[in-house]
Enzyme design. Structure first.
Site, PDB file in Angstrom:
ATOM      1  N   HIS A 276       0.168  -1.008   0.041  1.00  0.00           N
ATOM      2  CA  HIS A 276       0.231  -0.087  -0.205  1.00  0.00           C
ATOM      3  C   HIS A 276       0.727   0.870   0.078  1.00  0.00           C
ATOM      4  CE1 HIS A 276      -3.188  -2.746   0.486  1.00  0.00           C
ATOM      5  NE2 HIS A 276      -2.774  -3.043   2.096  1.00  0.00           N
ATOM      6  N   ASP A 327      -4.782  -8.647  -2.686  1.00  0.00           N
ATOM      7  CA  ASP A 327      -5.092  -8.025  -1.797  1.00  0.00           C
ATOM      8  C   ASP A 327      -6.280  -8.740  -1.055  1.00  0.00           C
ATOM      9  OD1 ASP A 327      -5.254  -7.539   1.159  1.00  0.00           O
ATOM     10  OD2 ASP A 327      -4.678  -5.606   0.683  1.00  0.00           O
TER      11      ASP A 327
HETATM   12  C1  NGQ Z   1      -5.901  -7.641   6.294  1.00  0.00           C
HETATM   13  N1  NGQ Z   1      -6.444  -5.856   4.702  1.00  0.00           N
HETATM   14  O1  NGQ Z   1      -4.552  -8.090   7.317  1.00  0.00           O
HETATM   15  O2  NGQ Z   1      -6.147  -8.939   6.056  1.00  0.00           O
HETATM   16  C2  NGQ Z   1      -5.804  -6.494   6.320  1.00  0.00           C
HETATM   17  C3  NGQ Z   1      -6.098  -6.006   6.999  1.00  0.00           C
HETATM   18  C4  NGQ Z   1      -5.073  -5.078   9.603  1.00  0.00           C
HETATM   19  C5  NGQ Z   1      -5.765  -4.818   4.427  1.00  0.00           C
HETATM   20  N2  NGQ Z   1      -4.435  -4.210   5.069  1.00  0.00           N
HETATM   21  C6  NGQ Z   1      -5.729  -5.811   8.824  1.00  0.00           C
HETATM   22  N3  NGQ Z   1      -6.223  -4.642   3.752  1.00  0.00           N
HETATM   23  O3  NGQ Z   1      -4.666  -4.148   8.295  1.00  0.00           O
HETATM   24  O4  NGQ Z   1      -4.954  -4.398  10.142  1.00  0.00           O
HETATM   25 ZN    ZN Z   2      -3.160  -7.355   3.113  1.00  0.00          ZN
END
Ligand code: NGQ
Ligand code: ZN
Length: 466
Positions: A276, A327
């Site tokens: 990101h 993702d």
């Molecule tokens: C994840 N997903 O680890 O799946 C994360 C969300 C977080 C994204 N950042 C959870 N898109 O970052 O705490």
């Molecule tokens: Zn992620």
């Protein structure tokens, strides 16, 4: 034995070429790629459609595939990334090893059909729902290896260190209990995955500290040093600066912004992928570009979660490398990710044709489709730590052949083919896909189409969504 494919048109590192003869060795690598040859020789496999290098998806949480479309209803408060995360936690609580396998296998086949030939699996669901370890602690990680092998996609496994719920080493919340581990446990998973994949040229193993929220500085140092001792060039991926709240909390905790902190406290170099990296100052953008790391951009998920827009023109101007990731898998199509990436920039800057022209490591093209595919494939390869990302001798033989009969490719040549792939908006332009010298999609068919892979996925959905 070396065999040959002959492509009427192919996207090579220097741009589109004609009459390309591709030699593939017995180990599944490109032995030679020659342009402007006299024509196919007897025994060559002739590929009449345009040929491009296989694409890497540098960021995957496979289980989230089964949630696609399930978080699009307004809740009681104002919905954002953090309320989406609560829904995701409810969903992950039900995940079993069998469901994780069925979802990942289904996903990887879908990705192959659209031209991804490799994936980096950023895997953090390590424990049972009650927080106890599985008998084999790498159980769920290795289910993804098995799924990738059945699908025929190359994989970089990234067991995730997830230690805390937030900056300041806040203890995990109960719904994060499946994620928790310490550096030694993650390094043991790295060893287990390397044993399971020994001798397989289409598997790589690295690590992923989840984020600066979930990992403290000392654990991060221990994890990186431990990985270096195992494999000095192994990939290291981390989520960073996706949401402005993370930036604010980082400044409150350490006085530094997340990307700034990483660049001054860790040996960030070409092994690293910063996933990101949406919210950066101009100085951070230039410094990240200079580090040689890859920015892991996930356009469809970043749009879905309301993250923001990465400063891609400035980053590219500073020589920054980047790639794309599915993702949360609200898209499984690299052409769609690339289109969304360019469109986000157009919407933000109110100009057109922004990702074009030369950049570091690429002669560049004024055609946006050619530039997007070439740079994302090369950056993705670097992030996965896998020799791929171009049609060139010495790399794994991953290629994508488009449908020579497609109307949207008709009467077009070279750059216009890549532009049509990315911008015509037509799905299904990919016809044949090769990974490591093996055809895994032929005439749009995959071996598992006849073997009930879809049934196992539907069964997992019934269990998870019940
Ligand atoms: C994840 N997903 O680890 O799946 C994360 C969300 C977080 C994204 N950042 C959870 N898109 O970052 O705490
Ligand atoms: Zn992620």
């Amino acid at each position: 034995m070396t065999r040959h494919c002959f492509a009427a048109r192919a996207l090579l590192p220097a741009g589109w070429a004609r009459n390309v003869r591709i030699a593939i060795d017995a180990a599944g690598g490109f032995a030679d790629v020659a342009a402007d040859t006299a024509g196919p020789r007897p025994g060559d496999e002739v590929l009449p459609g345009p040929v491009l290098p296989g694409m890497a998806s540098l960021h995957s949480h496979a289980f989230q595939r089964a949630m696609a479309g399930m978080a699009e209803t307004r809740g009681p408060g104002s919905d954002d990334f953090w309320s989406w995360r609560e829904l995701m936690y409810r969903f992950v609580a039900r995940l079993t090893p069998e469901a994780a396998f069925a979802i990942a296998r289904h996903l990887y086949v879908e990705m192959l059909r659209n031209g991804y030939t490799a994936v980096a699996e950023f895997h953090y669901v390590h424990r049972r729902p009650d927080g106890t370890a599985y008998a084999a602690p790498a159980e769920l990680l290795l289910r993804h290896l098995a799924a990738a092998r059945e699908a025929g996609i190359a994989i970089t496994l990234l067991p995730v260190l997830y230690r805390w719920s937030d900056f300041g080493a806040r203890p995990l919340q109960p719904r994060q209990a499946r994620f928790g581990n310490d550096p030694a446990a993650i390094l043991a998973m790295v060893e287990a995955a390397r044993r399971a994949a020994a001798g397989d040229a289409d598997v790589r193993v690295g690590v992923a500290p989840h984020s600066l929220r979930a990992v403290d500085a000392a654990s991060l140092r221990e994890l990186v040093a431990g990985l270096e001792a195992i494999d000095a060039s192994a990939p290291i991926h981390i989520h960073v600066a996706e949401q402005t709240k993370e930036v604010d909390d980082s400044v409150a905790a350490s006085g530094s912004r997340p990307v700034e902190w990483l660049l001054s406290n860790q040996p960030v170099d070409r092994r690293w992928c910063l996933v990101h990296a949406t919210h950066m100052t101009a100085d951070e953008t230039a410094a990240l570009a200079r580090s040689g790391a890859v920015a892991g951009l996930c356009p469809s998920t970043e749009a879905n979660l309301g993250d923001g827009i990465f400063p891609l023109p400035d980053y590219r101007a500073a020589g920054g490398r980047w790639g794309i990731g599915g993702d949360s898998h609200v898209s499984r199509d690299p052409a769609e990710e690339l289109r969304l990436l360019e469109y986000g920039q157009r919407l933000a800057l109110r100009r057109r044709n922004l990702v074009a022209g030369g950049a570091v490591g690429s002669p560049g093209s004024d055609a946006v489709g050619t530039t997007l595919w070439t740079e994302a494939a090369a950056g993705g390869a670097q992030a996965l730590g896998r020799p791929m990302g171009a049609l060139a001798a010495g790399l794994r033989a991953d290629l994508v052949e488009l449908d020579p009969g497609a109307a949207d490719l008709h009467a077009r040549e070279d750059d216009a083919l890549a532009n049509a792939l990315v911008f015509s908006g037509t799905p299904g332009l990919v016809r044949n896909v090769m990974v490591g010298g093996r055809w895994v999609v032929r005439e749009r068919r995959h071996r598992l189409d006849d073997e009930g892979g879809e049934d196992a996925y539907r069964q997992a959905l019934r269990m998870l969504l019940a």
